[in-house]
Structure formats: structure tokens, C-alpha cells
Design an enzyme around this catalytic site. Sequence first.
Site, short mmCIF file in Angstrom:
data_model
loop_
_atom_site.label_atom_id
_atom_site.label_comp_id
_atom_site.label_asym_id
_atom_site.label_seq_id
_atom_site.Cartn_x
_atom_site.Cartn_y
_atom_site.Cartn_z
CG ASP A 264 -1.82 1.30 1.33
OD1 ASP A 264 -2.51 1.37 0.58
OD2 ASP A 264 -1.69 1.86 2.61
CG ASP B 60 -1.87 2.11 6.37
OD1 ASP B 60 -2.72 1.64 5.77
OD2 ASP B 60 -1.73 3.60 6.31
CG ASP C 112 -4.48 -1.33 3.52
OD1 ASP C 112 -4.73 -1.65 4.84
OD2 ASP C 112 -3.45 -0.94 3.45
P1 ADP Z 1 -3.71 4.57 0.05
O1 ADP Z 1 -4.13 3.53 -0.88
O2 ADP Z 1 -2.64 5.41 -0.74
O3 ADP Z 1 -3.36 4.09 1.44
P2 ADP Z 1 -6.21 5.24 0.33
O4 ADP Z 1 -7.06 4.40 -0.22
O5 ADP Z 1 -6.50 5.11 1.98
O6 ADP Z 1 -4.82 5.65 0.01
O7 ADP Z 1 -7.30 6.45 -0.03
C1 ADP Z 1 -7.08 7.05 -1.48
C2 ADP Z 1 -7.50 8.61 -1.68
O8 ADP Z 1 -8.67 8.73 -1.09
C3 ADP Z 1 -6.41 9.41 -0.82
O9 ADP Z 1 -5.23 9.63 -1.73
C4 ADP Z 1 -7.43 10.48 -0.77
O10 ADP Z 1 -7.12 11.42 -1.82
C5 ADP Z 1 -8.72 10.08 -0.47
N1 ADP Z 1 -9.08 10.13 0.67
C6 ADP Z 1 -9.27 8.82 1.51
N2 ADP Z 1 -9.75 8.99 2.77
C7 ADP Z 1 -9.77 10.64 2.94
C8 ADP Z 1 -9.95 11.45 3.91
N3 ADP Z 1 -10.57 10.85 5.32
N4 ADP Z 1 -10.07 12.75 3.51
C9 ADP Z 1 -9.69 13.22 2.39
N5 ADP Z 1 -9.41 12.18 1.38
C10 ADP Z 1 -9.40 10.98 1.51
MG MG Z 2 -3.62 3.26 3.16
#
Ligand code: ADP
Ligand code: MG
Length: 612
Positions: free
Chosen positions: A316, A506, A510
Site C-alpha cells: 500500500d 497500514d 486495506d
Molecule cells: P492509499 O491506498 O494510498 O493508502 P487510500 O485508499 O486510503 O490511500 O485513500 C485513497 C485516496 O482517497 C487518498 O489519496 C485521498 O485522496 C482520498 N481520501 C481517503 N480518505 C480521505 C479522507 N479522510 N479525507 C480526504 N481524502 C481522503
Molecule cells: Mg492506506
Amino acid sequence: MTRKQKRTLWRIAAAAVLCVVIALLPVEGLWRGLLFAVPYLIVGYDVLWSAVRNILHGQVFDEKFLMAIATLGAFAIREYPEAAAVMLFYQIGELFQGIAVGRSRRSIAALMDIAPESAVVLRDGQEEEVSPDEVRVGETILVRPGEKIPLDGVILEGRTTVNTAALTGESLPADKAEGERVISGSINLTGAIKVRTESVYEDSTVAKILELVENSQEKKAHVESFITRFARWYTPCVVVGALLLALIPPLLLGQPWAVWVKRALIFLVVSCPCALVVSVPLSFFGGIGGASREGILIKGANYLETLAKVDTVVFDKTGTLTQGSFAVDAIHPKQIGAEALLDIAAAAESYSQHPVAESIVSAHGGDIDHSRIGQVTEIAGKGLRAEVDGQTFYVGNSALMEQIGADYHDCHLVGTVIHVAREREYLGHIVINDQPKPDAAQAIADLKALGVRKTVMLTGDIQKVARAVAEKLGVDEVHAELLPGQKVEQVERMLQSGAKLAFVGDGINDAPVLTRADVGIAMGAMGSDAAIESADIVLMDDKPSRLPLAVKLSRRTMRIVNENIVFALAVKAVILLLGALGIANMWFAVFGDVGVLILAVLNAMRCLGKVE
Ligand code: ADP
Ligand code: MG
């Protein structure tokens, strides 16, 4: 050594001395047998007794049974010194193995040492010493220098340095000041601190780790359960084989009984499977123990086994390969002022655990009046919807803006763009940037060097950012703009094409992938509960560099397990053959059995040590 082990040692010593004395006495015949029966019983009465007890319980074929009939048989054919010696050496082997198991257990117990015994709570201005599980959430505890921090919480007053070595393997102490989180199980080194507790003991980091380590004993590796099953049919086979060996040549070929009964007994002694039965679980036990000293918690031997074979590692991005604490690069408002935009975003994000949220809140810096905030709904992988000051706001990525039909636009800057909308009215965006963890590139290079075929990064973030990070770190393959469900699909696709796959995440957005992968490895054990629960392996200090180390540890454990299996079986096969041909005598058999056991145990103990 335990009391019982000390007693066994004395029995062994006494029996050994007696055996030597009796061997020197000029007694012959039956008297000699009676004399040798004394040391034999001193050292072996418990083995005989448990063989009898097992037979009464219907478990006939175990190693104690083998030893009992082999030694009694030796008496029957008047091989008295041999009978006593077989028992003596068997007990030496047992004692040795007991000590080895104790040592591995203690090194895991050293980890157990993180368990706090008591907590000092401040109640009505009074200090009260209570058991950690009596402290409630939101109470204030006092931790003096030198004490273990009993519960997770935030420092209210005071500053100090804490040592988390027992939890994370990180040997450098960390400075902690007011407002920072401290974790149960770490040691408060320099200053007295007052801590407001954030969870009850049962949910604290330390309680979770302890539970995890205890349960890890229950999950057996395939080899391990194979050995157990193997021993279950192997032992009866040996007994039948020995019987045939004793009966057939004399009955069918008219050979002398004494010779063939003796050969059958040798056969019995050599074929005792204890070296395998003992050393294989001990190796895994040691591997798990050794890993836990490095801050790598492995929830079962089976995961160690799988990790050793992994050829694809999927990461991730946010919080795993990158630090997950974003710096705000730019604020581009529409309609409203920049400060107002950040203020709304921070208020909306103030309940979210997502790294993006935490970064926006800390960029805002100021206090957020929680009474302004109404209902908040997280939209996984996209952002969230929050009621602030009675109005509905959406904060998240472009997918979220598309979903609600807001008229958003992208930014020319490279970075994670967090858009804000009031209902469908676009208010602008905040551009934030995240840095790769300092050891991430090295970790990926090390995995490659260890022969991992493919490294992949999956992220919900935008393409541009994902590509930039992947390039910096040397990841082979990137998939961006994924929703949590699509991360699972990607992983399933790779699993289908035959990959042995580890997923490292983390636990935020995921957790389903962690469960789906062959081995789920979680970062951020310190924060995300989902991670600790869904993962099979937890890297306590969030460092990607623990991963190649974990792979090395698991491979070493498997190598040692295999060495022991091959070595034990090979030596036994040779002695069996020699025994059947009449070349090896009883002494040979005893050393074959106990010697192999001791060498295998010594070898297994290597699993506990450090790897380079
Ligand atoms: P990653 O796979 O990099 O860990 P996530 O799947 O957790 O990322 O989130 C994907 C995207 O969704 C983030 O890059 C962000 O743009 C958006 N996002 C997720 N949660 C939030 C939040 N609480 N506030 C703002 N944007 C969010
Ligand atoms: Mg993540």
C-alpha cells in the site's frame, strides 16, 4: 532449570555413577541384571510409568512406549548395561530438550515482560495504585521515570524519553512531550509524566501484543503438522517392523533368536522419532521468538513458512511506503478564503483516522470546536461527507467530486489533491505531499536482492503521485486510483496467476486485502486496530526495512527445519540398515538416537539468534 529438571539431572548423575560401579563389580548372571535394574529404575521409572498410563488411555505408540519395550526387551535378552544406558541417554536427551524449550519460551517471555503489573491513577487529587485493567478511559495516570507505561494515552503534563525496544525492536529512545501519544509497554526513562488514558487495558497495545504472541503457538506450520501426523503412523510401523525383524528370520530361516531379537531392539531404539518431533516445533518457536525481538510479530508458524516462499510483495502506499504525514503545499480556494477552506476541511476531517485527515488537522493547527460538527460519514478510498456548522461538505479526491457531481478541476501541482465541496458547490482544493519513508527504497532493493520477483504498489491516490513515488523507490508495478475493493481485485488477479503474495499495508482502507493475501503484513501496529487484527505479521515500528529482515528470518527457520529433517532421517536410515545387518550394536543405536536429538535441538536453537 526448573526444579523438576534439576531432579532429573540428579537422577541421571546417580544412575550413571551406579552403572559404572556395577559394571566394575565381578558379578555375573541374574545378579548382575538385578543390580543394573536399580539405576535403570532410578532414571527411568517415570518413562515406564507414563508408557503404562498411555496404554491405559489407549495411546499405545509414543516414544516412551518405544523406549519402554526396547529397554525391557534388552533386559530380557540379558543386555543389562545396554538397557540401563538406553534409558539414561534417553533421559539426557529429554532433559536437554526441556532446557532448550525453556530457553525459547523465556525469550518470548522476555517480550512478555512488557506486561505492566500496576498503574498509578490520579483520582480526586490522590494517587492510587491499581491493577491496569481497573483504569478507565479518560483517567489520568502518573508514570514515573523507570516505570513501564501501563496504558496507551496522551501526555497531559511533563516531558520524557521513552524506550520502545521491547515492543518495536527500535533501540533508540524517543522524546515525548505534552500532547504526544505514548504506548503501553514502553518504558518511561527520564521524566515523570501525567497521561490521559485512551483505552482500557484490554484494548491497549500491550494487551493486544501479548494476546497475539500467546496465540501464535496454536497455528502450526504444514511441516509441523506433517511431522505430528508422520509420528502417528511412523511409530506403529516401527513396532511392527521390529516385531517382524525379531520373528521372521528365526521362525522361517531357523536363525538364532537372541541375535534377531537384539537387532529388533536396536531397530526400535534408533527409530524413535523424537529428534523430529522435538526439533521441528522448536525451530518455529525459536523463529517466532527471534523475530519478536526484532519487533516483528508473527501470528503463527504457518505464516513463517509462507513468508519464506513469497515471490511477490505488494505494498500500500500511504502510511506504508510513505510516512503518511503530509505537508500542505498549497491551498487553492474558490469562492471563499484560503483560511476558511482549511478550517472547513480540518473540521470535517477531525474525527477521521486517515493519514490525510490527520495531516490536514495538524496543518490547521488551531483548536477545533467539536460542537460545530454534526454527522460524519467516511467514504472509503475517496474521502468523507461531514456536516459542519449545519451545512454538508464533501472532502476527498476527484472520484468523490465526480460521485457527487461537483464541478471540480485538477491542480497543476504534483501532489495529493484534496477537494472540498459544499453540497455540489466546488470550494477549491488543498494540495498535500507525502515523503517516502527513509528506508523504503533500501527495503525494496533488499527484497529484490533476496530474490523477490516482483514488487507492486497499490494506492487510492492519483496516478501522478503514485508514479512519482514508485519511481523514487524502484517499485516494479503501480496501480493507482483504486478503491479498497479494487485493491482486493488486483491482489486476486496476481494470486490467480500463481504468485505467492505478501501484502503490506497500514490497515487503513486495506484491511480486506491484508486478509486476502497469502501473508498479510501490517504496518502501524501502533495505531490501527484493524491492522493488528487482520494481519498475519505485524511490523511494530512501521519500518519497511523490517520486511527483508522478516523474509531472511523465515527462510533461515525453514532451512534449519529442513536440515534437521534430512539429517535426522538420514542418520537413522543408516543406523537402521547397519542394525538390521548386525553391524551396529545397541551403543551405536543409543548414540544415534540421542546424539541426533541433541544436534537437532542445538541446530533448532539457532533460529532464536540474530540474522545479518
Ligand atoms: P492509499 O491506498 O494510498 O493508502 P487510500 O485508499 O486510503 O490511500 O485513500 C485513497 C485516496 O482517497 C487518498 O489519496 C485521498 O485522496 C482520498 N481520501 C481517503 N480518505 C480521505 C479522507 N479522510 N479525507 C480526504 N481524502 C481522503
Ligand atoms: Mg492506506
